[in-house]
Write a protein that holds these residues in place. Structure first.
Motif, PDB file in Angstrom:
ATOM      1  N   THR A  12     -13.155   4.052  33.054  1.00  0.00           N
ATOM      2  CA  THR A  12     -12.656   2.771  32.606  1.00  0.00           C
ATOM      3  C   THR A  12     -13.157   1.725  33.586  1.00  0.00           C
ATOM      4  O   THR A  12     -12.827   1.754  34.753  1.00  0.00           O
ATOM      5  CB  THR A  12     -11.108   2.762  32.578  1.00  0.00           C
ATOM      6  OG1 THR A  12     -10.668   3.815  31.732  1.00  0.00           O
ATOM      7  CG2 THR A  12     -10.581   1.438  32.090  1.00  0.00           C
ATOM      8  N   VAL A  14     -13.861  -2.584  34.088  1.00  0.00           N
ATOM      9  CA  VAL A  14     -13.686  -3.941  33.606  1.00  0.00           C
ATOM     10  C   VAL A  14     -15.044  -4.615  33.570  1.00  0.00           C
ATOM     11  O   VAL A  14     -15.784  -4.613  34.543  1.00  0.00           O
ATOM     12  CB  VAL A  14     -12.726  -4.725  34.530  1.00  0.00           C
ATOM     13  CG1 VAL A  14     -12.613  -6.156  34.058  1.00  0.00           C
ATOM     14  CG2 VAL A  14     -11.364  -4.050  34.556  1.00  0.00           C
ATOM     15  N   SER A  15     -15.397  -5.163  32.397  1.00  0.00           N
ATOM     16  CA  SER A  15     -16.714  -5.761  32.258  1.00  0.00           C
ATOM     17  C   SER A  15     -16.616  -7.273  32.199  1.00  0.00           C
ATOM     18  O   SER A  15     -15.547  -7.840  32.030  1.00  0.00           O
ATOM     19  CB  SER A  15     -17.390  -5.249  30.990  1.00  0.00           C
ATOM     20  OG  SER A  15     -16.717  -5.779  29.870  1.00  0.00           O
ATOM     21  N   PHE A 220     -19.028  -4.335  21.192  1.00  0.00           N
ATOM     22  CA  PHE A 220     -18.261  -3.903  22.359  1.00  0.00           C
ATOM     23  C   PHE A 220     -19.201  -3.582  23.518  1.00  0.00           C
ATOM     24  O   PHE A 220     -18.964  -3.993  24.666  1.00  0.00           O
ATOM     25  CB  PHE A 220     -17.419  -2.680  21.996  1.00  0.00           C
ATOM     26  CG  PHE A 220     -16.505  -2.210  23.094  1.00  0.00           C
ATOM     27  CD1 PHE A 220     -15.241  -2.743  23.242  1.00  0.00           C
ATOM     28  CD2 PHE A 220     -16.912  -1.221  23.985  1.00  0.00           C
ATOM     29  CE1 PHE A 220     -14.393  -2.309  24.260  1.00  0.00           C
ATOM     30  CE2 PHE A 220     -16.078  -0.776  24.997  1.00  0.00           C
ATOM     31  CZ  PHE A 220     -14.818  -1.319  25.133  1.00  0.00           C
ATOM     32  N   GLY A 223     -20.485  -6.553  25.327  1.00  0.00           N
ATOM     33  CA  GLY A 223     -19.496  -7.388  26.003  1.00  0.00           C
ATOM     34  C   GLY A 223     -18.929  -8.494  25.153  1.00  0.00           C
ATOM     35  O   GLY A 223     -18.230  -9.369  25.663  1.00  0.00           O
ATOM     36  N   ASP A 226     -13.560  -7.125  23.046  1.00  0.00           N
ATOM     37  CA  ASP A 226     -12.705  -6.483  24.048  1.00  0.00           C
ATOM     38  C   ASP A 226     -11.986  -5.253  23.512  1.00  0.00           C
ATOM     39  O   ASP A 226     -11.610  -4.370  24.284  1.00  0.00           O
ATOM     40  CB  ASP A 226     -11.649  -7.480  24.538  1.00  0.00           C
ATOM     41  CG  ASP A 226     -12.256  -8.746  25.092  1.00  0.00           C
ATOM     42  OD1 ASP A 226     -13.084  -8.636  26.011  1.00  0.00           O
ATOM     43  OD2 ASP A 226     -11.918  -9.839  24.597  1.00  0.00           O
ATOM     44  N   THR A 245     -20.228   3.822  29.933  1.00  0.00           N
ATOM     45  CA  THR A 245     -19.590   2.880  29.031  1.00  0.00           C
ATOM     46  C   THR A 245     -18.663   1.946  29.787  1.00  0.00           C
ATOM     47  O   THR A 245     -18.010   2.342  30.749  1.00  0.00           O
ATOM     48  CB  THR A 245     -18.786   3.627  27.957  1.00  0.00           C
ATOM     49  OG1 THR A 245     -18.191   2.661  27.097  1.00  0.00           O
ATOM     50  CG2 THR A 245     -17.704   4.491  28.544  1.00  0.00           C
ATOM     51  N   ARG A 246     -18.620   0.685  29.318  1.00  0.00           N
ATOM     52  CA  ARG A 246     -17.792  -0.308  29.988  1.00  0.00           C
ATOM     53  C   ARG A 246     -16.375  -0.358  29.429  1.00  0.00           C
ATOM     54  O   ARG A 246     -15.614  -1.263  29.724  1.00  0.00           O
ATOM     55  CB  ARG A 246     -18.460  -1.686  29.862  1.00  0.00           C
ATOM     56  CG  ARG A 246     -19.724  -1.800  30.692  1.00  0.00           C
ATOM     57  CD  ARG A 246     -20.423  -3.106  30.434  1.00  0.00           C
ATOM     58  NE  ARG A 246     -20.990  -3.126  29.077  1.00  0.00           N
ATOM     59  CZ  ARG A 246     -21.634  -4.172  28.580  1.00  0.00           C
ATOM     60  NH1 ARG A 246     -21.769  -5.272  29.312  1.00  0.00           N
ATOM     61  NH2 ARG A 246     -22.138  -4.129  27.357  1.00  0.00           N
ATOM     62  N   GLY A 247     -16.014   0.577  28.631  1.00  0.00           N
ATOM     63  CA  GLY A 247     -14.654   0.645  28.105  1.00  0.00           C
ATOM     64  C   GLY A 247     -14.232   2.089  27.996  1.00  0.00           C
ATOM     65  O   GLY A 247     -14.859   2.983  28.546  1.00  0.00           O
ATOM     66  N   ARG A 464     -11.276  -2.240  26.366  1.00  0.00           N
ATOM     67  CA  ARG A 464     -11.787  -2.641  27.666  1.00  0.00           C
ATOM     68  C   ARG A 464     -10.673  -2.586  28.709  1.00  0.00           C
ATOM     69  O   ARG A 464      -9.498  -2.765  28.388  1.00  0.00           O
ATOM     70  CB  ARG A 464     -12.389  -4.060  27.576  1.00  0.00           C
ATOM     71  CG  ARG A 464     -13.509  -4.282  28.586  1.00  0.00           C
ATOM     72  CD  ARG A 464     -14.296  -5.535  28.280  1.00  0.00           C
ATOM     73  NE  ARG A 464     -15.002  -5.475  26.998  1.00  0.00           N
ATOM     74  CZ  ARG A 464     -16.092  -4.760  26.784  1.00  0.00           C
ATOM     75  NH1 ARG A 464     -16.587  -3.996  27.747  1.00  0.00           N
ATOM     76  NH2 ARG A 464     -16.685  -4.772  25.609  1.00  0.00           N
TER      77      ARG A 464
END
Length: 488
Positions: A12, A14-15, A220, A223, A226, A245-247, A464
């Motif tokens: 996980t 945060v982006s 997603f 970016g 969310d 992955t950013r989420g 996200r």
């Protein structure tokens, strides 16, 4: 008992997307863009989320899936479980008119009338009378007790609408046809609650779009979004965006139906024993192995084991037979029909589009091929003999599962005898007798072989790391209003 599903992504992060502490929470709900805003009662998942945000009912569902107060600030249930008495909060309609129990009674009656012919309308069939007792008190009486009745009242379709509009808790900031639709949280004092300091500076709007799964996942990853909601097994491979992955992929431990409806009773499918042969052939335990979904619960019953009584509560339907033995039985039935007809058995399976459906079809086709059946894939609604039925439960009762096959719905094969047993259970007040009626209906529906159960539905979201107000829950509804609120 809650299912434990493994997360498909362990990281996980945060982006840096367009969402800021002051900016909107950007939400994509997988589905047709035209289905987001609807005035009807046959709502898509996107439409359910929008309706719940803009037109709450007497009660609503929070982010954890719990039933909580909405237009009703409190309620009591009589000792016999037949009467629910609600006290409305001190609210006004958006046009400034006072909200009265007469308004609510009229709207609820209209909702129930408009739901006739739907499975939710069948679920609500225990409602006997709705009446206003005083200006802010309303009573709903039932034909027999229903412990999960409040959850039905919390369904988005039971939201209260006056003159085409609801009372929140959110309001659309513009009336254009463009997407995304921006929803603003209504201040507490405008909803009959005490004012809160710094409301405007601490809350955030929610920008909602409905789009295809591929578009949502790409947005997603870029970016731009969310939170992605309403992912199904058909789209699941798209969501696995890799270890960086950013989420996070989040899976709901969903309650509902996932299997194949039998839509034809001609040819091979005319006989329940031959329809059963198809169910015998499927390796449910290995069905979702290619998806790497840990903890998924397969089933050979229509009502899940946690809700069933009698033999359905004891374990698998064919626990005394190995998969090989089941397939040998099924093969003999297929061979006998092919020999009598002088032709090979070919069956069409209707599935939604998506890479997950491609994999599911391969699994089903391989299993049916083991007993001599050639499977051909078609799209949904294209006349297939078997078609995927993927539905989330509305409330926690065997009756919901049985209602999905009611003859009035005309989804596929059905049993009027089963419908009669379920209707008897609606007026039966003895708990033990009611359970016996529903168990008998379940067994009769199983013996009719109108459905090939596979397991629990799969629902996934992309969330996200900086999003608050989202929780996994077994109902698959993730309200938009909590996303707008500051962390507690």
């Amino acid at each position: 008992m809650r299912i434990a599903l493994a997360l498909l992504s362990a990281m996980t992060m945060v982006s840096c997307g367009p969402s800021t502490p002051e900016g909107p929470v950007n939400v994509a709900i997988i589905g047709d863009a035209d289905s987001l805003i609807s005035s009807g009662m046959r709502l898509s998942p996107a439409g359910q989320h929008y309706r719940a945000a803009t037109a709450e009912g007497l009660v609503t569902i929070d982010e954890a899936g719990n039933v909580v107060p909405a237009l009703a600030e409190r309620w009591i249930v009589t000792d016999d479980g037949l009467s629910y008495i609600f006290r409305l909060r001190n609210s006004d309609w958006p046009n400034g008119a006072e909200m009265t129990a007469d308004d609510i009674r009229t709207a609820l009656r209209r909702n129930m009338r408009d739901l006739r012919g739907t499975s939710l309308g069948l679920d609500l069939s225990k409602v006997d009378e709705i009446r206003d007792m005083t200006g802010r008190v309303i009573e709903i009486t039932l034909t027999s007790p229903m412990p999960d009745f409040l959850r039905l009242l919390a369904q988005p379709e039971m939201g209260i609408v006056l003159e085409g509009g609801g009372s929140g808790p959110m309001v659309r900031s513009d009336q254009t046809d463009s997407l995304p639709v921006v929803l603003e949280p209504i201040p507490p004092e405008a909803r009959g609650f005490p004012a809160r300091e710094e409301w405007q500076s601490r809350t955030r709007p929610v920008a909602v779009s409905a789009m295809s799964a591929r578009e949502a996942v790409d947005a997603f990853s870029d970016g731009e979004i969310d939170l992605v909601l309403n992912g199904t097994l058909a789209d699941l491979p798209l969501a696995d965006t890799g270890p960086l992955t950013r989420g996070t992929i989040r899976l709901d431990a969903a309650l509902g139906l996932f299997g194949l409806i039998v839509r034809s009773d001609s040819g091979f499918l005319a006989d329940p024993a031959r329809r059963q042969a198809l169910s015998l052939a499927i390796d449910r335990g290995g069905l979702l192995q290619p998806f790497n979904v840990g903890g998924w619960q397969s089933t050979s019953w229509i009502i899940p084991q946690e809700l069933a009584v009698g033999v359905a509560a004891l374990g698998d339907r064919w626990a005394n037979l190995s998969l090989q033995q089941r397939r040998e039985i099924a093969s003999r039935r297929v061979a006998a029909w092919e020999g009598a007809q002088g032709e090979e058995l070919v069956l069409r399976i209707g599935l939604p589009e998506g890479p997950g459906s491609d994999t599911l079809f391969e699994q089903l086709s391989n299993g049916l091929g083991q007993i001599g059946v050639t499977a051909v894939r078609t799209g949904m609604g294209e006349g297939a003999e078997l078609e995927l039925h993927d539905r989330l439960a509305r409330f926690y009762s065997p009756r919901w599962f049985l209602n999905q096959f009611h003859c009035r719905l005309e989804l596929g094969l059905c049993s009027e005898e089963v419908d009669d047993l379920v209707e008897q259970s609606i007026v039966e007040r003895d708990v033990a007798v009611k359970a016996q009626l529903l168990a008998a209906a379940h067994m009769q529906l199983i013996e009719s072989e109108v459905f090939i159960p596979l397991g629990a539905p799969v629902r996934w979201s992309l969330v996200r790391g900086n999003i608050t107000g989202f929780e996994e829950n077994r109902w698959g509804l993730h309200p938009l209003f909590p996303l707008s609120q500051p962390p507690t």
